[in-house]
Design a protein around this motif. Sequence first.
Motif, mmCIF file in Angstrom:
data_model
loop_
_atom_site.group_PDB
_atom_site.id
_atom_site.type_symbol
_atom_site.label_atom_id
_atom_site.label_comp_id
_atom_site.label_asym_id
_atom_site.label_seq_id
_atom_site.Cartn_x
_atom_site.Cartn_y
_atom_site.Cartn_z
ATOM 1 N N THR A 65 0.849 -1.175 0.000
ATOM 2 C CA THR A 65 0.000 0.000 0.000
ATOM 3 C C THR A 65 0.895 1.238 0.000
ATOM 4 O O THR A 65 2.105 1.131 0.200
ATOM 5 N N PRO A 66 0.328 2.424 -0.211
ATOM 6 C CA PRO A 66 1.162 3.635 -0.181
ATOM 7 C C PRO A 66 1.846 3.870 1.163
ATOM 8 O O PRO A 66 2.888 4.540 1.205
ATOM 9 N N THR A 67 1.302 3.327 2.243
ATOM 10 C CA THR A 67 1.865 3.593 3.571
ATOM 11 C C THR A 67 2.603 2.411 4.173
ATOM 12 O O THR A 67 3.511 2.595 4.985
ATOM 13 N N HIS A 68 2.233 1.175 3.809
ATOM 14 C CA HIS A 68 2.792 -0.009 4.462
ATOM 15 C C HIS A 68 3.002 -1.147 3.469
ATOM 16 O O HIS A 68 2.355 -1.205 2.419
ATOM 17 N N VAL A 69 3.908 -2.043 3.844
ATOM 18 C CA VAL A 69 4.073 -3.334 3.182
ATOM 19 C C VAL A 69 3.863 -4.398 4.249
ATOM 20 O O VAL A 69 4.389 -4.292 5.364
ATOM 21 N N VAL A 70 3.089 -5.431 3.907
ATOM 22 C CA VAL A 70 2.748 -6.485 4.864
ATOM 23 C C VAL A 70 3.055 -7.841 4.243
ATOM 24 O O VAL A 70 2.758 -8.074 3.062
ATOM 25 N N GLY A 71 3.646 -8.737 5.030
ATOM 26 C CA GLY A 71 3.847 -10.118 4.619
ATOM 27 C C GLY A 71 3.244 -11.052 5.648
ATOM 28 O O GLY A 71 3.520 -10.926 6.851
ATOM 29 N N ALA A 144 1.323 -9.182 19.215
ATOM 30 C CA ALA A 144 1.336 -8.199 20.296
ATOM 31 C C ALA A 144 1.299 -6.768 19.771
ATOM 32 O O ALA A 144 0.755 -5.870 20.423
ATOM 33 N N ARG A 145 1.864 -6.547 18.580
ATOM 34 C CA ARG A 145 1.949 -5.190 18.038
ATOM 35 C C ARG A 145 0.987 -4.921 16.885
ATOM 36 O O ARG A 145 0.727 -3.748 16.568
ATOM 37 N N VAL A 146 0.487 -5.973 16.240
ATOM 38 C CA VAL A 146 -0.225 -5.806 14.974
ATOM 39 C C VAL A 146 -1.618 -6.425 15.029
ATOM 40 O O VAL A 146 -1.800 -7.522 15.579
ATOM 41 N N ARG A 147 -2.574 -5.726 14.444
ATOM 42 C CA ARG A 147 -3.894 -6.268 14.156
ATOM 43 C C ARG A 147 -4.215 -5.925 12.706
ATOM 44 O O ARG A 147 -4.106 -4.772 12.296
ATOM 45 N N LEU A 148 -4.621 -6.934 11.946
ATOM 46 C CA LEU A 148 -4.932 -6.736 10.528
ATOM 47 C C LEU A 148 -6.243 -7.421 10.199
ATOM 48 O O LEU A 148 -6.473 -8.571 10.598
ATOM 49 N N ASP A 149 -7.102 -6.726 9.463
ATOM 50 C CA ASP A 149 -8.343 -7.322 8.956
ATOM 51 C C ASP A 149 -8.641 -6.641 7.628
ATOM 52 O O ASP A 149 -9.050 -5.481 7.582
ATOM 53 N N VAL A 150 -8.394 -7.372 6.528
ATOM 54 C CA VAL A 150 -8.573 -6.795 5.200
ATOM 55 C C VAL A 150 -9.303 -7.782 4.295
ATOM 56 O O VAL A 150 -9.322 -8.992 4.546
ATOM 57 N N VAL A 183 -6.739 -4.523 -2.355
ATOM 58 C CA VAL A 183 -6.903 -4.858 -0.951
ATOM 59 C C VAL A 183 -7.420 -3.624 -0.223
ATOM 60 O O VAL A 183 -7.039 -2.495 -0.533
ATOM 61 N N ALA A 184 -8.317 -3.849 0.749
ATOM 62 C CA ALA A 184 -8.852 -2.751 1.549
ATOM 63 C C ALA A 184 -9.198 -3.277 2.932
ATOM 64 O O ALA A 184 -9.598 -4.436 3.100
ATOM 65 N N GLY A 185 -9.038 -2.435 3.931
ATOM 66 C CA GLY A 185 -9.367 -2.821 5.298
ATOM 67 C C GLY A 185 -8.572 -2.012 6.289
ATOM 68 O O GLY A 185 -8.176 -0.867 6.013
ATOM 69 N N GLN A 186 -8.337 -2.596 7.464
ATOM 70 C CA GLN A 186 -7.660 -1.893 8.542
ATOM 71 C C GLN A 186 -6.404 -2.605 8.993
ATOM 72 O O GLN A 186 -6.367 -3.837 9.094
ATOM 73 N N LEU A 187 -5.395 -1.802 9.284
ATOM 74 C CA LEU A 187 -4.153 -2.269 9.876
ATOM 75 C C LEU A 187 -3.893 -1.422 11.115
ATOM 76 O O LEU A 187 -3.907 -0.187 11.033
ATOM 77 N N THR A 193 -4.258 3.070 14.161
ATOM 78 C CA THR A 193 -5.034 2.437 13.094
ATOM 79 C C THR A 193 -4.793 3.140 11.760
ATOM 80 O O THR A 193 -4.814 4.371 11.679
ATOM 81 N N HIS A 194 -4.577 2.325 10.724
ATOM 82 C CA HIS A 194 -4.367 2.826 9.362
ATOM 83 C C HIS A 194 -5.436 2.214 8.463
ATOM 84 O O HIS A 194 -5.621 0.986 8.448
ATOM 85 N N GLU A 195 -6.114 3.045 7.705
ATOM 86 C CA GLU A 195 -7.086 2.564 6.728
ATOM 87 C C GLU A 195 -6.345 2.250 5.426
ATOM 88 O O GLU A 195 -5.674 3.120 4.860
ATOM 89 N N LEU A 196 -6.451 1.005 4.978
ATOM 90 C CA LEU A 196 -5.804 0.581 3.736
ATOM 91 C C LEU A 196 -6.854 0.602 2.633
ATOM 92 O O LEU A 196 -7.783 -0.204 2.629
ATOM 93 N N GLU A 197 -6.689 1.527 1.689
ATOM 94 C CA GLU A 197 -7.735 1.729 0.686
ATOM 95 C C GLU A 197 -7.253 1.647 -0.755
ATOM 96 O O GLU A 197 -8.054 1.564 -1.664
ATOM 97 N N SER A 198 -5.952 1.691 -0.985
ATOM 98 C CA SER A 198 -5.483 1.741 -2.376
ATOM 99 C C SER A 198 -4.264 0.859 -2.588
ATOM 100 O O SER A 198 -3.333 1.239 -3.298
#
Length: 340
Positions: A65-71, A144-150, A183-187, A193-198
């Motif tokens: 995403t423009p703000t984050h990379v997730v694996g 402990a540090r991350v919550r993801l639902d996309v 992909v879209a959702g919340q990280l 909290t970051h909204e993942l939209e693009s």
Amino acid sequence: MTRPAAVVVDAHEISRPVELQHPDGTLDAAAVGWTRTPLHRTDRVGQVARRWGRAKRWEYWALITPTHVVGLTVSSLDYAGLTQVWVLDRASGEQADEVVVVPLARGTRLPGTYGAGPASARTARAAVRFTETPAGTRLRAATARVRLDVLVPLPAGHERLGVVVPWDDRTFQYTLKDVGRRVAGQLRVDGVTHELESGWATLDHGRGYWPRELAWNWGFGAGVVDGRTIGLQLGGRWTDGTGSTENALVVDGRLHKIREDLAWSWTPGRWTDPWHVRGDGADLTFTPFFDRVSLTDLRLVRSSTHQCFGTWTGWVLDENGGRQRVDGIEGSAEDVEQRW
């Protein structure tokens, strides 16, 4: 680096469901080829007693995403399960990384065949779950540090590359590579909290039996170029000489097979210098902005991974012979050496 010797590759497109292996665990020759949609039944991988310890099963999702990379990884090697949740903040460069290795893959659940059920892993430090829904694939993860639902929507008619790579009748791999999905959702990271939209999501699904030691390159990318949705899927080294490749271009959901081994070049030790991938049907440059380094030594398992994230430029020939530009799409290129 030298370009692989020319061989006849990707000659067989499979259009009907097929078993990956025989009941005795050996490769079914009818499974060798490639598909535009998941058609391989892989339920026997990991279920043949005398092959225990050699089966490899995994699901890996990458989100850019423009703000984050997730694996996100859920995997089983029979004797161990590896679960990972990794997040990169692109602005700060800060990483949140949780890797858990569990003996005998306890707490790990993987469907025998793609789409036959959820993939999940639950440990004391990480929980990950991938679920197919009518709207697409839901990805959830917690540490402990991350919550993801996309949600990764699956557009109607979207094509995905399936390939069987045969080293011999006892060592072979089915891989499904899915690129060019939104992909879209919340990280949430450290309570923010970051909204993942693009962003874009890429799947690497694998089932098979690998040689004890092997090295590979993998690259992918996605974005919009001249109003068209572009997905790029590339591989190298591990398929050389097998007659199969995992190279493809996806344009607006339509898969165009790149029917050749491509030559990769990069400078070891200077991982964020440009990489190049070339062949008769492609001329690509990858410019990294980040190198994710992973070094593992668990005696039975040793690996060295440099997975770089960055931007692709260049062109690929589509199945009609037209040059499709890929300038500006974001993705990854990696160099991996594995002993497992």
